[in-house]
Design an enzyme around this catalytic site. Sequence first.
Site, PDB file in Angstrom:
ATOM      1  N   GLY A   1       0.790  -1.229   0.000  1.00 46.32           N
ATOM      2  CA  GLY A   1       0.000   0.000   0.000  1.00 46.32           C
ATOM      3  C   GLY A   1       0.820   1.275   0.000  1.00 46.32           C
TER       4      GLY A   1
ATOM      5  N   LYS B   1       8.857   8.417  -8.593  1.00 44.24           N
ATOM      6  CA  LYS B   1       9.158   7.008  -8.371  1.00 44.24           C
ATOM      7  C   LYS B   1      10.238   6.669  -9.388  1.00 44.24           C
ATOM      8  CE  LYS B   1       6.840   2.494  -7.919  1.00 44.24           C
ATOM      9  NZ  LYS B   1       6.998   2.283  -6.468  1.00 44.24           N
TER      10      LYS B   1
ATOM     11  N   SER C   1       8.714  -1.434 -12.073  1.00 41.73           N
ATOM     12  CA  SER C   1       8.629  -2.640 -12.891  1.00 41.73           C
ATOM     13  C   SER C   1       7.184  -3.119 -12.887  1.00 41.73           C
ATOM     14  CB  SER C   1       9.579  -3.723 -12.367  1.00 41.73           C
ATOM     15  OG  SER C   1       9.361  -3.968 -10.994  1.00 41.73           O
TER      16      SER C   1
ATOM     17  N   ASP D   1       1.214   2.440 -10.905  1.00 40.21           N
ATOM     18  CA  ASP D   1       1.504   3.310  -9.764  1.00 40.21           C
ATOM     19  C   ASP D   1       1.907   4.717 -10.205  1.00 40.21           C
ATOM     20  OD1 ASP D   1       0.883   1.269  -8.037  1.00 40.21           O
ATOM     21  OD2 ASP D   1       2.961   0.786  -7.524  1.00 40.21           O
TER      22      ASP D   1
ATOM     23  N   GLY E   1       9.962   4.441  -3.182  1.00 38.12           N
ATOM     24  CA  GLY E   1      10.823   3.345  -3.577  1.00 38.12           C
ATOM     25  C   GLY E   1      10.061   2.226  -4.255  1.00 38.12           C
TER      26      GLY E   1
ATOM     27  N   SER F   1      -0.924  -0.103   6.786  1.00 36.49           N
ATOM     28  CA  SER F   1      -1.936  -0.151   5.739  1.00 36.49           C
ATOM     29  C   SER F   1      -2.709  -1.457   5.858  1.00 36.49           C
ATOM     30  CB  SER F   1      -1.249  -0.055   4.367  1.00 36.49           C
ATOM     31  OG  SER F   1      -2.177  -0.161   3.324  1.00 36.49           O
TER      32      SER F   1
END
Length: 219
Positions: free
Chosen positions: A14, A37, A41, A52, A116, A175
Amino acid sequence: MKALFVAGTGTDLGKTHVACALLKAARSRGLRVDAFKPVVSGFDPDAPETSDPARLAAAIGRPNGWGEVSPRRYRAPLAPNLAARLEGDMLTMSDLIADCRTWLQGRDADFALVEGAGGVMSPMTDDATNLDLMTALDLPVLLVAGSYLGTASHVLTAVEVLQARGLTVAAIVVSESLDAPELDQTVDMLRAFERRTPIVVAPRDSDWNAAPLADLLMA
């Protein structure tokens, strides 16, 4: 500019959910926000809107800006170094550090997040991990964990590792994991062992209001 590194105790817990909610809460205060970011991948170029980077771009108010949010994108859902190799590329930590520093120096923002990939100790290159990137950038860390059975060990280990590298853990966000033990019980247990760092709960709800977390981090 206030900047944080969003790290996880593992993958798919999350991080982006928390980062997006936090960015939206900061924007609601009238703050200029941005997100980065450095590598992703599992990215499908035929459906970038599901990624994302696209979620982060939407959270900062630039829904078509996912290419700027994540300049290094690879298809395979593997560790970034392995995914890059399949496309004939080789990631180096010096390049990732340079990407992040250049991005941070060029921001015209009040609040910025660097997210990350994977967990604190997940490999990013053939010889370096997320932790090496965090150490080089020396940003306060927002540590995101799940609420699954066993998360306490993962959280406490991550905190010890981060602090051993001289990094500040600004807050821990638990999360909510699906089909996991009672969320509040998990958080209460963590607070009994980690008393120095604020611990915040993040329900797995797209409408979660991260205003209390924003208040904590911007105080």
